[in-house]
Design an enzyme around this catalytic site. Structure first.
Site, PDB file in Angstrom:
ATOM      1  N   TYR A  72     -21.016 -76.668 -57.028  1.00 51.59           N
ATOM      2  CA  TYR A  72     -22.035 -76.876 -57.931  1.00 51.59           C
ATOM      3  C   TYR A  72     -21.428 -76.555 -59.477  1.00 51.59           C
ATOM      4  O   TYR A  72     -21.708 -77.284 -60.441  1.00 51.59           O
ATOM      5  CB  TYR A  72     -23.304 -75.821 -57.576  1.00 51.59           C
ATOM      6  CG  TYR A  72     -24.484 -76.174 -58.417  1.00 51.59           C
ATOM      7  CD1 TYR A  72     -25.466 -76.897 -57.905  1.00 51.59           C
ATOM      8  CD2 TYR A  72     -24.625 -75.453 -59.808  1.00 51.59           C
ATOM      9  CE1 TYR A  72     -26.712 -76.896 -58.925  1.00 51.59           C
ATOM     10  CE2 TYR A  72     -25.504 -75.609 -60.693  1.00 51.59           C
ATOM     11  CZ  TYR A  72     -26.636 -76.477 -60.046  1.00 51.59           C
ATOM     12  OH  TYR A  72     -27.905 -76.539 -60.986  1.00 51.59           O
ATOM     13  N   PHE A 124     -27.739 -99.901 -80.416  1.00 51.45           N
ATOM     14  CA  PHE A 124     -28.122-100.252 -79.079  1.00 51.45           C
ATOM     15  C   PHE A 124     -29.675-100.034 -78.717  1.00 51.45           C
ATOM     16  O   PHE A 124     -29.992 -99.166 -79.316  1.00 51.45           O
ATOM     17  CB  PHE A 124     -27.132 -99.577 -77.935  1.00 51.45           C
ATOM     18  CG  PHE A 124     -27.480-100.288 -76.558  1.00 51.45           C
ATOM     19  CD1 PHE A 124     -27.478-101.782 -76.354  1.00 51.45           C
ATOM     20  CD2 PHE A 124     -27.986 -99.588 -75.441  1.00 51.45           C
ATOM     21  CE1 PHE A 124     -27.697-102.379 -75.271  1.00 51.45           C
ATOM     22  CE2 PHE A 124     -28.258-100.258 -74.394  1.00 51.45           C
ATOM     23  CZ  PHE A 124     -27.999-101.675 -74.197  1.00 51.45           C
ATOM     24  N   ASP A 125     -30.192-100.742 -77.801  1.00 47.18           N
ATOM     25  CA  ASP A 125     -31.588-100.498 -77.735  1.00 47.18           C
ATOM     26  C   ASP A 125     -32.083 -99.117 -77.135  1.00 47.18           C
ATOM     27  O   ASP A 125     -32.967 -98.452 -77.425  1.00 47.18           O
ATOM     28  CB  ASP A 125     -32.271-101.804 -76.846  1.00 47.18           C
ATOM     29  CG  ASP A 125     -31.598-101.834 -75.437  1.00 47.18           C
ATOM     30  OD1 ASP A 125     -30.405-101.244 -75.285  1.00 47.18           O
ATOM     31  OD2 ASP A 125     -32.250-102.235 -74.503  1.00 47.18           O
ATOM     32  N   ASP A 214     -21.102 -94.267 -80.636  1.00 46.81           N
ATOM     33  CA  ASP A 214     -21.517 -94.658 -79.301  1.00 46.81           C
ATOM     34  C   ASP A 214     -20.156 -95.492 -78.832  1.00 46.81           C
ATOM     35  O   ASP A 214     -19.869 -96.362 -79.122  1.00 46.81           O
ATOM     36  CB  ASP A 214     -22.598 -95.539 -79.480  1.00 46.81           C
ATOM     37  CG  ASP A 214     -23.205 -96.241 -78.505  1.00 46.81           C
ATOM     38  OD1 ASP A 214     -22.357 -96.078 -77.433  1.00 46.81           O
ATOM     39  OD2 ASP A 214     -24.277 -96.745 -78.499  1.00 46.81           O
ATOM     40  N   ALA A 216     -19.427 -96.926 -75.475  1.00 50.52           N
ATOM     41  CA  ALA A 216     -19.454 -97.621 -74.252  1.00 50.52           C
ATOM     42  C   ALA A 216     -18.004 -98.171 -74.120  1.00 50.52           C
ATOM     43  O   ALA A 216     -17.806 -98.528 -72.933  1.00 50.52           O
ATOM     44  CB  ALA A 216     -20.618 -98.309 -74.230  1.00 50.52           C
ATOM     45  N   LYS A 257     -19.141 -98.539 -68.456  1.00 53.10           N
ATOM     46  CA  LYS A 257     -18.426 -99.812 -69.195  1.00 53.10           C
ATOM     47  C   LYS A 257     -16.914 -99.732 -69.025  1.00 53.10           C
ATOM     48  O   LYS A 257     -16.214-100.014 -68.099  1.00 53.10           O
ATOM     49  CB  LYS A 257     -18.905-100.168 -70.621  1.00 53.10           C
ATOM     50  CG  LYS A 257     -20.533-100.708 -70.642  1.00 53.10           C
ATOM     51  CD  LYS A 257     -21.337 -99.797 -70.578  1.00 53.10           C
ATOM     52  CE  LYS A 257     -22.926-100.251 -71.317  1.00 53.10           C
ATOM     53  NZ  LYS A 257     -23.757 -99.297 -70.552  1.00 53.10           N
ATOM     54  N   HIS A 449     -38.601-105.126 -72.739  1.00 52.73           N
ATOM     55  CA  HIS A 449     -37.858-106.316 -72.041  1.00 52.73           C
ATOM     56  C   HIS A 449     -37.558-105.861 -70.580  1.00 52.73           C
ATOM     57  O   HIS A 449     -37.334-106.713 -69.906  1.00 52.73           O
ATOM     58  CB  HIS A 449     -36.731-106.659 -72.878  1.00 52.73           C
ATOM     59  CG  HIS A 449     -35.804-105.372 -72.960  1.00 52.73           C
ATOM     60  ND1 HIS A 449     -35.956-104.257 -73.776  1.00 52.73           N
ATOM     61  CD2 HIS A 449     -34.519-105.024 -72.554  1.00 52.73           C
ATOM     62  CE1 HIS A 449     -35.129-103.605 -73.865  1.00 52.73           C
ATOM     63  NE2 HIS A 449     -34.077-103.848 -72.764  1.00 52.73           N
TER      64      HIS A 449
HETATM   65  N1  F0G Z   1     -24.560 -97.675 -75.797  1.00 52.04           N
HETATM   66  C1  F0G Z   1     -24.339 -98.924 -75.793  1.00 52.04           C
HETATM   67  C2  F0G Z   1     -23.369 -99.534 -76.799  1.00 52.04           C
HETATM   68  C3  F0G Z   1     -24.703 -99.532 -74.664  1.00 52.04           C
HETATM   69  O1  F0G Z   1     -24.316-100.838 -74.515  1.00 52.04           O
HETATM   70  C4  F0G Z   1     -25.405 -99.010 -73.638  1.00 52.04           C
HETATM   71  C5  F0G Z   1     -25.998 -99.681 -72.498  1.00 52.04           C
HETATM   72  C6  F0G Z   1     -25.665 -97.638 -73.856  1.00 52.04           C
HETATM   73  C7  F0G Z   1     -25.303 -97.153 -74.770  1.00 52.04           C
HETATM   74  C8  F0G Z   1     -26.754 -96.975 -72.872  1.00 52.04           C
HETATM   75  O2  F0G Z   1     -25.866 -96.620 -71.811  1.00 52.04           O
HETATM   76  O3  F0G Z   1     -26.954 -98.096 -69.632  1.00 52.04           O
HETATM   77  O4  F0G Z   1     -25.386 -96.027 -69.255  1.00 52.04           O
HETATM   78  O5  F0G Z   1     -27.497 -95.591 -70.320  1.00 52.04           O
HETATM   79  N2  F0G Z   1     -25.774-100.846 -72.118  1.00 52.04           N
HETATM   80  C9  F0G Z   1     -25.952-101.546 -71.111  1.00 52.04           C
HETATM   81  C10 F0G Z   1     -25.699-103.337 -71.446  1.00 52.04           C
HETATM   82  C11 F0G Z   1     -26.901-101.606 -70.362  1.00 52.04           C
HETATM   83  O6  F0G Z   1     -26.151-104.231 -70.452  1.00 52.04           O
HETATM   84  O7  F0G Z   1     -25.603-103.574 -72.471  1.00 52.04           O
HETATM   85  P1  F0G Z   1     -26.299 -96.668 -70.114  1.00 52.04           P
END
Ligand code: F0G
Length: 457
Positions: A72, A124-125, A214, A216, A257, A449
């Site tokens: 843990y 990102f969304d 960010d 990813a 990613k 979406h």
């Molecule tokens: N930032 C970016 C640039 C992303 O592309 C994503 C996720 C996230 C943050 C959030 O990360 O999914 O681990 O919570 N992108 C995926 C996509 C979902 O399909 O582009 P997460």
């Protein structure tokens, strides 16, 4: 004769996928409310919905899974991750989280308050969602070139420094940080140059602001810098990655990613104080600070994935496959975002289906057509994803209306890419016969979406 290019891996384990008939797919997509997220995966032949968490782990990553320490507190897996982050990315402190949006949730809980303004390059969304959920505003400062898919610019993810400075001047006291997404997913998997990152850093310093990356797809960003930016050809990806992160105070990471794991994420930072503050939210939302929603084995695989994700040969194999698909689409005259992005090919639905009204969701219509044609699942990055304005509740229509074909890492062969390309060509050849788009039946108040139910107009 010069030897052709070939993948830098061989295959040890396979997973069957299933073809279906058009008739079956017509039935399935209708009952999924014309929303590709609503399909069960066995109804999909080639799944390009996302490159997130869909990659194939290596034999070394699977070996690391067996060595996971599930304690843990203070697990050795935590320290493996900590060492990898320190060595490769240069951050002293970090918090594991279960994925990228969880990292956003924890970090933004510390940094953002109501009325704040967060400038960046096409957020990102989920990032935007977490900003707007806190009644703050995301201001897009991406360079204008990014919004013209016919323009070729080597770094379409770049921040427009004039736009950024304007926001820093007019909203200065409301800005807790600047966020730069590397590569920039929403503008088409487009990279940000080192020069641009350094200029953002300079502006941030001038106005006393934090810089958050960010991250990813940070490794893909570094690959593009090596290939496209003057003076970086002879630097290793590892060196470029260090130079990139030297411009940031904090990073959020969706490890699904570029760390090539199926689940995982983290926040890394230089400030001990920020780590301390964020720890409280991490414990509340994610788990104790040495696991944060991840199991020990997942942290091990993630640490190993960070090393593999920045290997040049791996990145070359990966990005060349995306180029392979994009290249075929261009040969067929299909309009795509250029240059081709790092993780995906983005088809310009406005130019593909110009005769459809934007109110009929061109990119979603195209994605549904592609599924019907060949069982290929892409995703809409357009008006549905852009959601409604939180204040006026009017639909937002972004400048780019795209269908994204995101390619999972180390999963599909170029034969699969051929199927996708020909399927799209077939649709392109009969595009004039697609006379009607889609309309919304029901939608969620935020991030609609994922669950929206649609019907034919
Ligand atoms: N930032 C970016 C640039 C992303 O592309 C994503 C996720 C996230 C943050 C959030 O990360 O999914 O681990 O919570 N992108 C995926 C996509 C979902 O399909 O582009 P997460």
């Amino acid at each position: 004769m010069e030897l052709p290019f070939a993948e830098s891996f061989k295959i040890k384990m396979v997973e069957p996928i299933r073809k279906s008939s058009r008739q079956e797919r017509e039935k399935w997509i209708k009952s999924a409310g014309y929303n590709l997220f609503g399909l069960s995966s066995d109804k999909v032949f080639i799944d390009l919905l996302t490159d997130s968490g869909t990659g194939a782990m290596s034999d070394r990553q699977w070996s690391e899974m067996m060595l996971g320490d599930e304690s843990y507190a203070g697990a050795s897996s935590y320290y493996k991750m900590k060492n990898a982050i320190q060595e490769l990315l240069g951050f002293e402190h970090f918090l594991p989280t279960h994925q990228g949006r969880a990292a956003e949730n924890v970090l933004f809980s510390v940094l953002i308050k109501e009325g704040d303004v967060i400038p960046g390059n096409s957020h990102f969304d989920t990032t935007k969602g977490h900003i707007e959920f806190r009644k703050a505003t995301a201001v897009d400062c991406t360079i204008d070139e990014a919004f013209d898919t016919t323009l070729s610019h080597p770094f379409k993810g770049n921040v427009d420094l004039l736009k950024l400075e304007e926001v820093l001047i007019s909203k200065g006291d409301k800005i807790p940080f600047i966020i730069v997404t590397v590569t920039c997913n929403s503008s088409g998997g487009q990279p940000v140059s080192i020069e641009n990152l350094k200029m953002v850093r300079q502006l941030a310093d001038k106005y006393g602001k934090l810089v958050v990356f960010d991250s990813a797809r940070f490794a893909e960003n570094a690959y593009f810098i090596k290939l496209r930016e003057k003076g970086y050809q002879d630097k290793s990806i590892r060196e470029i990655v260090r130079e990139m992160f030297a411009c940031a105070d904090v990073m959020t990471m969706s490890a699904k990613k570029d760390a090539i794991v199926n689940m995982g994420g983290f926040i890394a930072m230089r400030s001990k104080e920020l780590h301390c503050k964020a720890s409280v939210f991490n414990i509340m939302f994610e788990g104790y600070i040495t696991y944060g929603g991840m199991s020990g084995r997942d942290m091990n695989a993630l640490a190993q994935g960070l090393y593999e994700g920045i290997e040049f040969d791996y990145l070359e194999t990966r990005i060349k496959q995306v180029e392979y698909l994009g290249g075929h689409l261009m040969e067929y005259g299909i309009p795509i975002q250029q240059p081709i992005g790092g993780h995906a090919v983005f088809v310009d639905a406005k130019r593909f289906l110009p005769h459809l009204a934007k109110e009929e969701f061109q990119a979603q219509t195209l994605a549904v057509e592609l599924y019907l044609e060949a069982g290929v699942r892409g995703v809409e990055i357009g008006a549905l994803m852009a959601d409604r304005d939180p204040v006026t509740r009017e639909n937002r229509y972004p400048s780019l209306e795209l269908m994204r074909l995101a390619i999972p890492r180390r999963v599909y062969s170029n034969n699969h890419m051929d199927v996708v390309a020909v399927a799209l060509k077939n649709i392109f050849d009969r595009r004039d016969t697609i006379r009607k788009g889609l309309k919304i039946v029901t939608e969620a108040p935020i991030m609609r979406h994922f669950t929206v139910v649609l019907d034919l107009v």
